[in-house]
Every structure is written in structure tokens, then in C-alpha cells.
Design an enzyme around this catalytic site. Structure first.
Site, short mmCIF file in Angstrom:
data_model
loop_
_atom_site.label_atom_id
_atom_site.label_comp_id
_atom_site.label_asym_id
_atom_site.label_seq_id
_atom_site.Cartn_x
_atom_site.Cartn_y
_atom_site.Cartn_z
N GLN A 1 9.62 9.79 6.05
CA GLN A 1 9.32 9.77 7.66
C GLN A 1 7.91 8.89 8.02
OE1 GLN A 1 9.06 13.91 8.76
NE2 GLN A 1 11.26 14.15 8.20
N HIS B 1 6.70 14.73 7.96
CA HIS B 1 5.81 15.49 8.84
C HIS B 1 4.45 14.99 9.24
CE1 HIS B 1 8.16 19.55 8.55
NE2 HIS B 1 9.06 18.66 8.63
N GLU C 1 9.64 23.15 20.09
CA GLU C 1 8.92 23.95 21.33
C GLU C 1 8.20 22.77 22.00
OE1 GLU C 1 7.02 27.70 18.24
OE2 GLU C 1 5.73 26.06 19.28
N TYR D 1 -1.29 27.73 18.15
CA TYR D 1 0.23 27.89 18.54
C TYR D 1 1.08 28.50 17.50
CZ TYR D 1 -1.17 26.06 22.88
OH TYR D 1 -1.85 26.13 24.25
N TYR E 1 15.09 26.56 6.58
CA TYR E 1 16.52 25.78 6.20
C TYR E 1 17.21 26.70 5.13
CZ TYR E 1 13.74 21.84 8.30
OH TYR E 1 13.25 21.17 9.08
#
Length: 378
Positions: free
Chosen positions: A88, A154, A247, A257, A268
Site C-alpha cells: 500500500q 496502513h 468510520e 477515537y 479478519y
């Protein structure tokens, strides 16, 4: 999938090899023309529109591309910092300085190699154009996520400027979830810095022992979208959940949060994460998706081309391969419409162009920039 949706999917997919063609799609409020504007692009991640209508698009492997009059220029923009591309990671977000017309500065978020592995970084540079070619000058790295860690997932990496010129950087947990609660790292945080990389004096953890002063809020899993609410100028951030629990948050100064202590999703493997959906001292999202749609990129619509959409929030979706329109009233989502579902591909970014059209990027090896405009009727 219905026969009608299968036919629409096949029709729109054909546009991938026919950039001059367009398709009319009906929605709840508007008929829109879906046009493939430029491509192919290799895993494009973000688009920024320049004042003269040209566009900058990042490609995840590390290239910054220039589009002029709808034509993808053959030479990438030179001077882009080295990126650690893989998984990513790579060259990710691009935004213009609020005073771009005066200073020509752009900001890039990317995955940067270093001791321990890689982490999200932000650089800025001055864009110089000469016809179809462009370069970045005076490039400097103004932010580095700490610590750098192994892995290729991430990174977060969404950027948004507040009206006061402060830069917010949405970061991911780098799959080291417990560190999202650790204020001595910028893993799993929303960060706020000045445009030159210095720390604002009024950040919530300035002077607090054991906490990094650039942190604005914490307990985030992987922030993949950020924008300003046009009615309040507050930053809104969207983050991926695991299996469910994507979210939408209005990150407030100094607040927690919850990740990975609370979440609306599960791991998962199907096993629970943390203590459940709520805990004292931890904030709840204003909206969440379960099952997950893998949201990425967002834009509030403030134009006049689609008047019934004014004030609505548009969110790209990777797993759902769609563009989601959310009807917003205050800080509440009161309706959802799913557009282009399964038709043009994984939508990585969505932006409003100055003319009121919507621009979307599809994330694939042969991805593209698409433009949504009102359909012309006789």
C-alpha cells in the site's frame, strides 16, 4: 447483480479503451455523464487541480503525472522525493498550498524508507512548468512518521489544509495497532503542523511529557480520506475498519477515537477486537459501514452543476468499487446512495473540480481519471 447492472458494468468497462466515449448514468437526483478523461495510470492515488485547469496525479510506484487539456503528458514531473513503493506504500496524496497562486508550492505524502523499515512522510516543493514538462524545485521533507517500522500497509497519508493554513496529516497504524494509543509515536494519529513543518503552539499535547507535540487526535486505524466540512470548516476524516467498522469522524482536539480498544468491526479471523463498540473516554464515529466498503478519498459537493447534491459528501470505495453519496444534515448522515457500483473499478480518490464536475480516480494497474458531469438533454 441484476441484468441491468451487468449491462451497465459491461458498457462502462468498455470505456477503459475508448477515452473519447461517455456513458449516461441515472441517479436519484441527477443524470450524469461518466467520461474517462485520462489514462492509463498505474495505481493512481490522488488528483489536484491547478488554477489553469491542468491536473497533477500521483501514481503509487512513485511518479507525479501532469494532465493538460485532458491529455496525460508523457514525462512525469521531475524532482519528486524517493519513495519506498510496495504493497500500500508509494507516492500517495498531493495537495496545493492555499497560496499556490502566489508561491507555487505543492505537498506530497509518501512512504519513506529509513531505519526500521518505512513510514509516512510529507514533502513540499515548488512546481515549475514549461509547456508539457514540469519539475519540483526546493523540495524538503517537512514531516516524518515515527517510528519507521516493517511492513507495507496502513500508511494513511491524506492531507488537508485548514482555513488558518495549518496542515492536517491523516496517518495509519502500520498494522501495529496498539501503538495507535501510544502518544510517544505518530502511528495511528491525526497530526497538525504548520506549512513549514513546525509545530503549532496550540496543539493539545505541546509540553506534555511522553507525548509528541504534533499529535491532534489519536486512536485511528488507517485514515484514507480527509476534507473540510464546508459548513463549519472542521476537519472530517474517514478511516478503514477491519472486517466492518469503517468510520467517519470529526476529530476533535486531543480526543481518543478508540482503535484498537473499541471498534464496530471484528478482526479478519472473525474474532472480536478490544472491549467492544464503546468505552468511557473514547469517541464514537458519526457514521460507520459494516460490512466494510474500504473508503478512500472524499469531497463535499459545493458546486452548482449538480444542485440537488449541494452539501452532500462523496466517498470513494475500494472494496465496494463505487462512489458513495451521503446526504448530510449538520453532523448527521441521513441518507446514502451508491453510484457506479461495480462499473468503473476501485475508486481511490474523489475531488470536486472548479467547474462543479466531480473527478474520480480508479486504482488499478491500468487505472484512469474519470469526470462526472451533468448529462445534456435535448
Amino acid at each position: 447483480m441484476t441484468a441491468a447492472r451487468l449491462a451497465l458494468s459491461a458498457s462502462l468497462a468498455a470505456l477503459l479503451t475508448a477515452p473519447a466515449l461517455a456513458e449516461v448514468v441515472e441517479t436519484e437526483h441527477h443524470s450524469m455523464t461518466v467520461e474517462r478523461l485520462a489514462g492509463p495510470l498505474e495505481h493512481p492515488w490522488s488528483v489536484a487541480v491547478l488554477p489553469d485547469g491542468a491536473m497533477l496525479v500521483t501514481e503509487r510506484p512513485g511518479r507525479l503525472r501532469l494532465i493538460v487539456d485532458g491529455e496525460l503528458q508523457s514525462e512525469p514531473v521531475s524532482g519528486v522525493p524517493d519513495v519506498r513503493a510496495g504493497g500500500q506504500g508509494g507516492l500517495l496524496d498531493v495537495v496545493l498550498d492555499p497560496d499556490f497562486a502566489g508561491n507555487r508550492m505543492i505537498y506530497l505524502a509518501f512512504s519513506e524508507a529509513g531505519e526500521g523499515g518505512a513510514g509516512t512522510a510529507v514533502a513540499r516543493g515548488r512546481l515549475t512548468r514549461d509547456g508539457a514538462t514540469a519539475r519540483l524545485d526546493d523540495v524538503e521533507v517537512i514531516f516524518q512518521q515515527v517510528p519507521k517500522v516493517s511492513g507495507t500497509s496502513h500508511f494513511g497519508a491524506r492531507l488537508v489544509f485548514a482555513p488558518d493554513g495549518k496542515l492536517f496529516i491523516g496517518l495509519g497504524d502500520r498494522q501495529q495497532r496498539e501503538r495507535a494509543q501510544d502518544l510517544s509515536t505518530t502511528i495511528g494519529k491525526l497530526v497538525r503542523i504548520n506549512a513549514d513543518g513546525s509545530i503549532p503552539d496550540d496543539n493539545p499535547f505541546v509540553g506534555q511529557e511522553g507525548a509528541l507535540p504534533e499529535i491532534w487526535s489519536y486512536g485511528h486505524r488507517n485514515i484514507q480520506a480527509a476534507a473540510l466540512d464546508p459548513s463549519t470548516s472542521d476537519v472530517v476524516a474517514i478511516e478503514h475498519g477491519a472486517r466492518g467498522g469503517d468510520e467517519i469522524n470529526y476529530p476533535e482536539v486531543g480526543k481518543n477515537y478508540g482503535w484498537p480498544v473499541i471498534t464496530h468491526g471484528v478482526d479478519y479471523s472473525g474474532e472480536p477486537i478490544g472491549v467492544g463498540k464503546a468505552a468511557e473516554g473514547m469517541e464514537q464515529p458519526i457514521y460507520q459501514w459494516t460490512p466494510s466498503i474500504a473508503p478512500s478519498g472524499m469531497a463535499y459537493y459545493t458546486g452548482t452543476a449538480f444542485p440537488e447534491w449541494n452539501g452532500d459528501l462523496f466517498v470513494g470505495a475500494l472494496r465496494g468499487q463505487m462512489l458513495v453519496r451521503l446526504d448530510i444534515e449538520g453532523d448527521r448522515v441521513v441518507g446514502e446512495e451508491r453510484l457506479l457500483e461495480g462499473t468503473i473499478g476501485r475508486i481511490r480518490d474523489v475531488r470536486q473540480a472548479p467547474d462543479g464536475s466531480l473527478l474520480v480516480l480508479t486504482d488499478a494497474g491500468d487505472g484512469a481519471l474519470w469526470r462526472l458531469t451533468p448529462a445534456v438533454t435535448d
